[in-house]
Design a protein around this motif. Structure first.
Motif, PDB file in Angstrom:
ATOM      1  N   SER A   1      -2.043 -44.574   8.041  1.00  0.00           N
ATOM      2  CA  SER A   1      -3.038 -43.513   8.146  1.00  0.00           C
ATOM      3  C   SER A   1      -2.785 -42.705   9.411  1.00  0.00           C
ATOM      4  CB  SER A   1      -4.462 -44.085   8.150  1.00  0.00           C
ATOM      5  OG  SER A   1      -4.647 -44.908   9.273  1.00  0.00           O
TER       6      SER A   1
ATOM      7  N   ARG B   1       0.953 -42.447   4.502  1.00  0.00           N
ATOM      8  CA  ARG B   1       0.988 -41.078   5.001  1.00  0.00           C
ATOM      9  C   ARG B   1       2.404 -40.812   5.489  1.00  0.00           C
ATOM     10  NH1 ARG B   1      -3.142 -37.883   8.685  1.00  0.00           N
ATOM     11  NH2 ARG B   1      -1.768 -36.305   9.512  1.00  0.00           N
TER      12      ARG B   1
ATOM     13  N   ARG C   1      -0.312 -37.491   1.913  1.00  0.00           N
ATOM     14  CA  ARG C   1      -1.056 -38.749   1.829  1.00  0.00           C
ATOM     15  C   ARG C   1      -0.977 -39.271   0.401  1.00  0.00           C
ATOM     16  NH1 ARG C   1      -7.232 -38.876   3.066  1.00  0.00           N
ATOM     17  NH2 ARG C   1      -7.619 -40.769   1.934  1.00  0.00           N
TER      18      ARG C   1
END
Length: 128
Positions: free
Chosen positions: A12, A49, A98
């Motif tokens: 992330s 990500r 993402r």
């Protein structure tokens, strides 16, 4: 031609809206696809990500570019995660993709991520 500064895979991240400074969390340097369970189970990845940063040269100012972000599985065809275009109005351009959940893969081996860039209309990609 632009230069790739980095391509990073993480679990992330967060970008400050005012300064555009980027923080990435839980960097991933290896993704190995296996059919047998590992000796020590790892936490399941629920998202990835992929972040790439490109730097322009003086001749690239105001020129239009196309990009692609691709997964290269151990077997089978590459998986396109994102594609688009932009104009280099600043010295740096960041692309973030993402992925929620993991797509199914065939075979065992390394999973590679690529960031590609080319001038609009060109057939030759810069790949990193």
């Amino acid at each position: 031609m632009p230069k790739c500064l980095y391509v990073v895979c993480s679990e992330s991240g967060s970008e400050d809206k005012d300064t555009r400074l980027l923080s990435l969390f839980n960097l991933i340097d290896t993704l190995q696809i296996t059919s047998s369970p590992p000796q020590q189970p790892a936490a399941a990845l629920t998202q990835l990500r992929i972040t790439a940063s490109w730097m322009r040269e003086a001749a690239d100012d105001g020129r239009e570019f196309e990009f692609e972000t691709v997964l290269q599985p151990p077997q089978g065809e590459e998986i396109y995660l994102g594609k688009g275009g932009f104009v280099f109005n600043t010295y740096f351009y960041r692309i973030s993709i993402r992925i929620l959940g993991m797509p199914p893969f065939k075979g065992e081996g390394m999973l590679w991520m690529e960031s590609r860039l080319r001038r609009a209309g060109s057939k030759t990609w810069i790949v990193h």
